[in-house]
Design a protein around this motif. Sequence first.
Motif, short mmCIF file in Angstrom:
data_model
loop_
_atom_site.label_atom_id
_atom_site.label_comp_id
_atom_site.label_asym_id
_atom_site.label_seq_id
_atom_site.Cartn_x
_atom_site.Cartn_y
_atom_site.Cartn_z
N SER A 1 0.88 -1.04 0.25
CA SER A 1 -0.08 0.09 0.45
C SER A 1 0.26 1.25 -0.10
O SER A 1 2.01 0.95 0.42
CB SER A 1 -1.00 0.07 1.42
N ILE A 2 0.09 2.24 -0.39
CA ILE A 2 0.68 3.42 -0.37
C ILE A 2 0.53 4.31 0.93
O ILE A 2 -0.35 4.53 1.05
CB ILE A 2 0.76 4.51 -1.23
N ALA A 3 1.31 4.40 1.98
CA ALA A 3 1.37 5.97 3.16
C ALA A 3 1.89 7.02 2.79
O ALA A 3 2.76 7.08 1.46
CB ALA A 3 2.22 4.71 4.36
N SER A 4 1.70 7.91 3.34
CA SER A 4 2.17 9.04 2.84
C SER A 4 2.74 10.01 4.64
O SER A 4 1.06 9.94 5.32
CB SER A 4 2.06 10.70 2.47
N GLY A 5 3.43 10.69 4.67
CA GLY A 5 3.48 11.42 5.83
C GLY A 5 3.94 12.59 6.24
O GLY A 5 4.50 13.19 4.77
N PRO A 6 4.32 13.61 7.03
CA PRO A 6 4.54 15.20 7.14
C PRO A 6 5.67 15.13 6.60
O PRO A 6 6.52 14.40 6.98
CB PRO A 6 4.43 15.13 8.48
N TYR B 1 16.92 22.90 10.24
CA TYR B 1 16.29 21.94 11.46
C TYR B 1 15.23 23.57 11.75
O TYR B 1 15.20 24.93 10.88
CB TYR B 1 16.47 22.90 12.40
N ILE B 2 14.53 23.14 11.83
CA ILE B 2 13.11 24.65 12.73
C ILE B 2 13.35 24.90 13.52
O ILE B 2 13.03 25.80 14.88
CB ILE B 2 12.23 23.89 12.02
N SER B 3 13.35 23.63 15.26
CA SER B 3 13.34 24.11 16.05
C SER B 3 14.72 22.49 16.36
O SER B 3 14.84 21.44 15.92
CB SER B 3 12.37 24.22 16.78
N ASP B 4 14.97 23.07 17.80
CA ASP B 4 15.83 21.85 18.51
C ASP B 4 15.33 20.19 18.16
O ASP B 4 16.01 19.24 18.24
CB ASP B 4 16.04 21.91 19.39
N ASN B 5 13.96 20.64 17.86
CA ASN B 5 13.64 18.96 17.62
C ASN B 5 12.71 18.52 16.71
O ASN B 5 11.71 17.97 16.25
CB ASN B 5 12.71 18.30 19.02
N VAL B 6 12.28 19.63 15.53
CA VAL B 6 11.57 19.71 15.08
C VAL B 6 12.69 19.97 13.77
O VAL B 6 13.92 20.84 13.09
CB VAL B 6 10.37 21.03 15.05
N LEU C 1 0.95 25.26 6.78
CA LEU C 1 0.23 26.05 8.76
C LEU C 1 0.58 25.53 9.70
O LEU C 1 0.20 24.72 10.11
CB LEU C 1 -0.94 26.43 8.18
N PRO C 2 1.53 26.57 10.36
CA PRO C 2 2.21 26.17 11.72
C PRO C 2 1.09 27.00 12.12
O PRO C 2 0.00 27.31 12.67
CB PRO C 2 2.86 27.74 11.86
N PRO D 1 7.32 26.80 17.03
CA PRO D 1 8.31 26.02 16.41
C PRO D 1 9.01 24.42 16.36
O PRO D 1 9.51 23.28 15.67
CB PRO D 1 10.03 26.65 16.57
N ALA D 2 7.91 23.87 17.56
CA ALA D 2 8.25 22.81 18.74
C ALA D 2 6.77 22.13 18.31
O ALA D 2 7.06 20.90 18.39
CB ALA D 2 8.28 22.65 19.70
N LYS D 3 6.17 22.61 18.12
CA LYS D 3 4.97 21.53 16.67
C LYS D 3 4.49 21.55 15.48
O LYS D 3 5.27 22.21 15.30
CB LYS D 3 3.44 22.25 17.15
N LEU D 4 4.31 20.44 14.94
CA LEU D 4 4.41 20.21 13.56
C LEU D 4 3.64 21.04 12.77
O LEU D 4 1.78 20.93 13.26
CB LEU D 4 4.33 18.51 13.29
N PRO D 5 3.28 21.80 11.72
CA PRO D 5 2.60 22.77 10.89
C PRO D 5 1.54 21.94 10.37
O PRO D 5 1.77 20.45 10.27
CB PRO D 5 2.94 22.85 10.02
N ASN D 6 1.18 21.96 9.61
CA ASN D 6 -0.74 21.35 9.19
C ASN D 6 -0.15 21.26 7.96
O ASN D 6 0.18 22.60 7.49
CB ASN D 6 -1.69 21.83 9.26
N GLU D 7 -0.05 20.63 7.15
CA GLU D 7 0.55 20.59 5.54
C GLU D 7 -0.30 20.36 5.04
O GLU D 7 -1.14 18.82 5.21
CB GLU D 7 1.45 19.02 5.10
#
Lengths: 372, 799
Positions: A160-165, A193-198, B586-587, B596-602
């Motif tokens: 199957s085909i999956a997708s994610g962020p 990087y968006i932040s340390d954890n993203v 969309l953050p 920045p710690a939350k995943l945006p809505n794609e």
Amino acid sequence: MQKFGWYRGRLCLSSLFYGDKGYFYFRYKGELIMRDQLIAIRKTAEAEILSANDTASLEAARVKYLGKKGELTGILRGMGALSADERPVIGQLANEVREAIETSIAAAASKIEEKNLQSKLEAEKIDVTLPGKKPPVGKIHPLTSVLGEVEEIFLGMGYSIASGPEIETDYYNFEALNIPKNHPARDTQDTFYISDNVVLRTQTSPMQIRTMQKSKPPIRIIAPGRVYRSDAVDATHSPLFHQIEGLVVDRGITMADLKGSLEVFAKRLYGSDTVVRFRPHHFQFTEPSAEMDIRCFMCQGEGCRLCKGEGYIEILGCGMVHPNVLKICGIDPDVYSGFAFGIGLERIVMGRYEINDLRLFYENDVRFLRQF
Amino acid sequence: MKLPLSWLYEYTKITASPEEYNRALTMTGSKVEAIEYLGEEIDLVVVGKIESIERHPDSDHLWICGVNVGDKTLQIVTGAQNLKGGELVPVALDGSALPGGKKIKSGKLRGVLSDGMLCSFQELGLTQNDAPFAYADGIFVLSEGNCKPGDDIRKVLGFDEYVCEFEITSNRPDCLSVIGLARESAATFSAGFSVKTPIVSDAGGDIKDYLSVSVDSKNLCARYSARVVKNVKIAPSPKWMRDRLRACGIRPINNIVDITNYVMLEYGQPMHAFDYSCLEGSHITVRNAKDGEVFNTLDGQNRKLSSDMLVIADSKKPVAVAGVMGGENSEIKDDTQTVVFESANFDGASVRVTAKKLGMRTESSARFEKGLDPSNTMPALDRACELVALLSAGEVVGGFIDDAANFDPSPRRIRFETDRINKLLGVSLTRDEMISLLSPLGFAFDEDEVIIPSWRLDIELMADLAEEVARMYGYDKIPTTMLSGVATEGRLTKEQKFESTVSEACRSAGFYEIMSYSFIGPKQYDKVRMPENSPLRISTTILNPLSEDMSVMRTTSLPSMLEAIARNYNYRNEKVRLFETATVYLPEISDGKADPAKLPNECKVLTLACFGEMGYYDMKGALEAVFEYCSVFGLSYSEEPGNPSYHPGRCANVYSNGAYLGTFGQIHPLVLKNFGIDEPVFAAEISFDALLEAVSSERVYKPLPKFPAVTRDLALVCDKNVPAQRLTDCIKESIGKRLETISIFDVYEGSQIGAGKKSIAFSLTLRESDRTLTDQETDDAIKKVLISLKDQLKVEIRR
């Protein structure tokens, strides 16, 4: 409306008085006279029909001979004057003449029709080499089209085909894939990087984790998507490109299954005479790990410019899912095993169409897009 | 990692050709990137002896030399001034080749035949460091090594060497060494392999009289070993050592520094040499740096340190950034007398962070960061001291320092689960077969356990061992099988199927698919005239973008699309129609900022744009065709004068059964100006999710009508500003479900109907499903329509 007239003391049908040449033509001894008349009509009619070269003159001929006031009809009307013996004989002859005339009219008509059509077609001749009037045409991007082929191959094999962020947590992109903070494996993937954890995901592999957390084995998925690495744009680097992740988890999955499955994929995509080779490699989230090459289709393994002298072209990375990764996802590595792979879409498409500059994919010049 | 094959052969006898070697090592996991013959570019260059030298008759700076090249004596003209006669020099013969693709031919110089060229070391691709005894400008006089006229220069200068360049994966730092690669090579070819234990002959004395070491940051330094060498005589290292360093891409410096580099290459253990006289207090401390501590590294750079960095310090100051680079303050100089050799084991993650923070990745840090074997510090240290004696570079002081408090030398063991290995690989090897595959790599076996060699820190689990078995057995020998077990069904989700339907719809309407970057520059929001206070200006921001214009994750797909349109416009492509199912990000917004710690809505936005042959109604028609193809019905439109990206009078919102789908229209001329486009552009932004939601899933066959329809045309006149949609709505409402179709076939404005008015011609089809409509019924319906039109919209019938 019948008209009658007198001729030599006998009442006659007026139609008999006037032949085609407009002069009176009558003999008392009816049969003989009428036979001659019929034969003569046939002869003149046929000649006239034959000489008719358009629909109008043919119609005129038909009216003249077969019409209500036509010559043949005139003769037939005179049949009443014949004796009972003579009537059937002349009647039969008259019918024969009628049929003959009708046949030749039909023949002449179809000939004229054919001629008319011919000249109409000739008149309608156009320059067929002038350009056509094209409705607008659109096409999909070459990346999408090859992705479609890849998806079809795997759908056919029960995936199957999956997708994610695309914007992903460090946990999914690294930690859960057995790549802890400050692990040197992170160096090979220059991360946005968006932040340390993203982060912007550097690979589609987080989809392995997301899939295993969401569903239980048996798992067979592919997960295509955009990935990001902070590489400056040039002919062979792009900060954004596409990967196709693959994951199979079940009881008793072996490395032989991995080899078999990916070989089938390569042969479906590149043709049944494709030769593949697997060589050891290292990925943090698979063990054993491998890279799959295909024998260069330009030089058949001799070494050439396309394969940079290696004889083989790298197609994908793969391996058996690392036990730590299974564990993190709550799957018991003592019971289940699996394999995973990651395909670089751009690389495949560039090889397929001999595209030598990665930037073309994202410039969106229609002169490029039209070619696929 | 570059490996000169002659060095490899000191550890294992491999008889394979370089090409075979390349292929075999690649297949056991040490991928060969390239194999290079160092003398590749040099041809027909030989040793020549200057037998005679005299002035050129027509020049005051040229010399005519008689050069013995073995089998003959050539006349060669040179402009160099450093020859006196009798020297051995490199001679490029007629037809020879030099590095950089230079070709040498016989020729005349000021009328005198020159049958070749005498070479400088630069012309042979060398530097002063490679040829420390040569004149910097002049002919390279060969003072080292035994050579005679006629000898191939490649053999004399160490160019007769194959160098194999390996791509070593991050789990195998042990292979960043000659010994490690030799072990792999020997195992691959089933060849013999041995490492001699280095023998240190010290000159007496006790290191304790010279130096003491304390390791403060024990968690970051598992082991610190050191030896001292006295009576050091700094000199260039011998030619063989310089040749090898050069082949490995390392610049020769002097004997002591070269020894540390040589040992690093050979053993994989980075080393450092300090000038003992610079170590204040005769003491070395391994400690964390102080925040703000400043330090000059060997490369002359001023470095600001922080407390998470590990340094080597004397009693007063740092003398090295541990595992990364030494300091200028304790550098080996020409007059250095006493040297401290450091061979230590530092924490990989710490070295990696430090090197990254300081922006200096060195041969040393690249090895440490992958995690090195602490057992290796002493053998490497001893090897260095062995080389000191071999090079007569100094005298080793007796004893050594070895602080191994944080190092457990007992070998690690894991269970030898042959069944599980076979099961994972899909093979059936016996225990003995596995043992014979693993032994050459240094694995030992103790009943049901495998003893892992100290240098294999990457081996922790059965799966790791399985990989060792597999690669030595040969990945190509593992069979290929197809998946068995429970069959799975491969299928697309509703959304995936719809995405390809949308794509087909756009293509059939003549649009080409594009792919644009997901990140844009914040200035793009200005370019599409997004209001200053628009929440869409709040985007997910990349901390380390490649550039300003790729620094935020887009919240709108329009700028990327207009960039693509502008590019095509600039290329003078005509009649361009493009589409993209673009993702926007969309953050989560908190306090007016993207969290920045939350995943945006794609979300996906179907974006279309075109220029060239189209007008507003062509674009709208194309859009309607797309909707029809996608089975999205119940469309209605409203004026959208407020979207600043679009022409205020030529922009509409589109709805399906009242639900908003998106916005489309002519792009605002100011926006086009910002993109440098001087031609009308039309665009549409349709929410993919809304579109998917609007798809009429109900597909039930409706019987074809049995009774005839009645068609009526109505030419209506209304105020110019009344949208046609309102008339249509009014007619629909008035007639009700009997109205089968309604279409507009003509719109007219002009003198015949008066100023400020327009005429719209409608064509209506009315039908009843169960009977034929009578003329009377139709007329009544139309009358009713005209009344409501007049009442509601002041619409008159056109006279």
